[in-house]
Write an enzyme that holds these catalytic residues in place. Sequence first.
Site, PDB file in Angstrom:
ATOM      1  CE  LYS A  87      -8.748   4.730   2.084  1.00  0.00           C
ATOM      2  NZ  LYS A  87      -8.010   3.809   2.979  1.00  0.00           N
ATOM      3  CB  SER A 162      -7.142   5.940   6.070  1.00  0.00           C
ATOM      4  OG  SER A 162      -6.966   4.797   5.246  1.00  0.00           O
ATOM      5  CB  SER A 186      -7.264   1.670   6.502  1.00  0.00           C
ATOM      6  OG  SER A 186      -6.315   2.479   7.144  1.00  0.00           O
TER       7      SER A 186
END
Length: 470
Positions: A87, A162, A186
């Site tokens: 990420k 996210s 997330s």
Amino acid sequence: MAHRRDGVSGLLELDIAGLAALLRSRAVSPVEVTTAALSRIDRLDGHLRSFITVADGPALDAARRAEAEIARGRYRGPLHGVPLALKDVIATAGIRTTQGSRIFAGEVPAEDAQVVVRLKEAGAIILGKNNMHELAMGSTTANPYFGACRNPWRLEHVPGGSSGGSAAAVAARLCFGAIASDTAGSIRSPASQCGVVGLKPTAGRVSRRGVATVSETLDHVGPIARTARDAALLLEAIADGPPLAEAEPRADLAGVTLGMPTHYFFDGVDAEVGERVREAVALLRQMGAAARPLAWPRARETAEAALVIAACEAARLHEARLAERPQDYSEELRARLQSGLRIPREEYESARAKLAGLRQDFLAAMEGIDLFAAPVNPVAAPRHGEATVRVGGAELPIGAAMPRFGAPQNATGCPAISIPCGFTASGLPVGLQLVARPMGEPLLVRVAAAYQGATTWHARLPAAIESLPR
């Protein structure tokens, strides 16, 4: 040989454990599998937008080093030569780390985050940086600067957030796993929406050094993978503390007691989502687990406290920059941060003061229960462009609805896993969330792996991405 065919029908369809056996025996090489992954990214990610940055050169250089090491008998373990992704909140030396934001679009760290150091020590190959919701504050990964990430099962739907790009990339077989962050679900929420596994570890188990902060109180770092065993292998590499992975999962779950929440976690849940979760629990019971009601009356209060803390801490982190350069935040995020700034300091302090008591209440509720089972999200993945979802009889903003069942575990600090447990009639994945006491990751992995040994949800290929021209 079958494993040398191009695409997911070959190398990229393997799980980490299966690939590791071939790499160790030198039946395939790290260069071969990395090239296959990069080729698939090049062919498909224009449709998905699951990556912000693809590090072709560094990835191939690392693959050549891994190949040479394995050839010399210096095999490091099950991640050696395995292509992974990160990420884009995780710092990577020499590779930009944008946080999905215009503000940090050109940021190139000088040092790796601690989790990247650990992955490289294990011999993993870093393919690149995954797309994400702007500054890791949202539930859709409809990123205004790097493109809206698509759900590989239905391209018109969101992948969650996210960490949507990480979950989408793993589901689409662009990488074998990813490391992501979780403030209020997330990791687990996009894993559920993309039909993969997401594991949020016990608070503090994985170093956050070099990982951009949303909430100092609630942030966690953990893996997204296709199977629970793969998630355990990834967590083993990046976590501190005793070993996590078990060599062979046991299908017999006798002696494991599951708690079914009587409060909050099934309130307003979409009928299909609730049905898939209950079917999964029924199967676990057939495999020997016992089930009993779990009364946790303060679950809603725990979620609300977590969301207040996250909103306030994120807003204060950006307060000065927001005042100086508001144009560099999207309209959505600017409104979210301004809303956080309007929360009275007393409300934040009250929420923080409650945490210890809320954690103790949860552990008391778990007396006699090993794991509790619940949905990850109240609904399956919304469509791109939708601002609200129907939860029970109410229309809620997506950003408020999707973290509802994930946020409590960030407040308690307890480990939680999302595993695929079926699909809606429209073909969207549904996730089962299992939650353990602190340091209970081995039990989470054992039960999740046993469930996956009895089902095939995790082995299915995403319909939309597989239908694209080759």
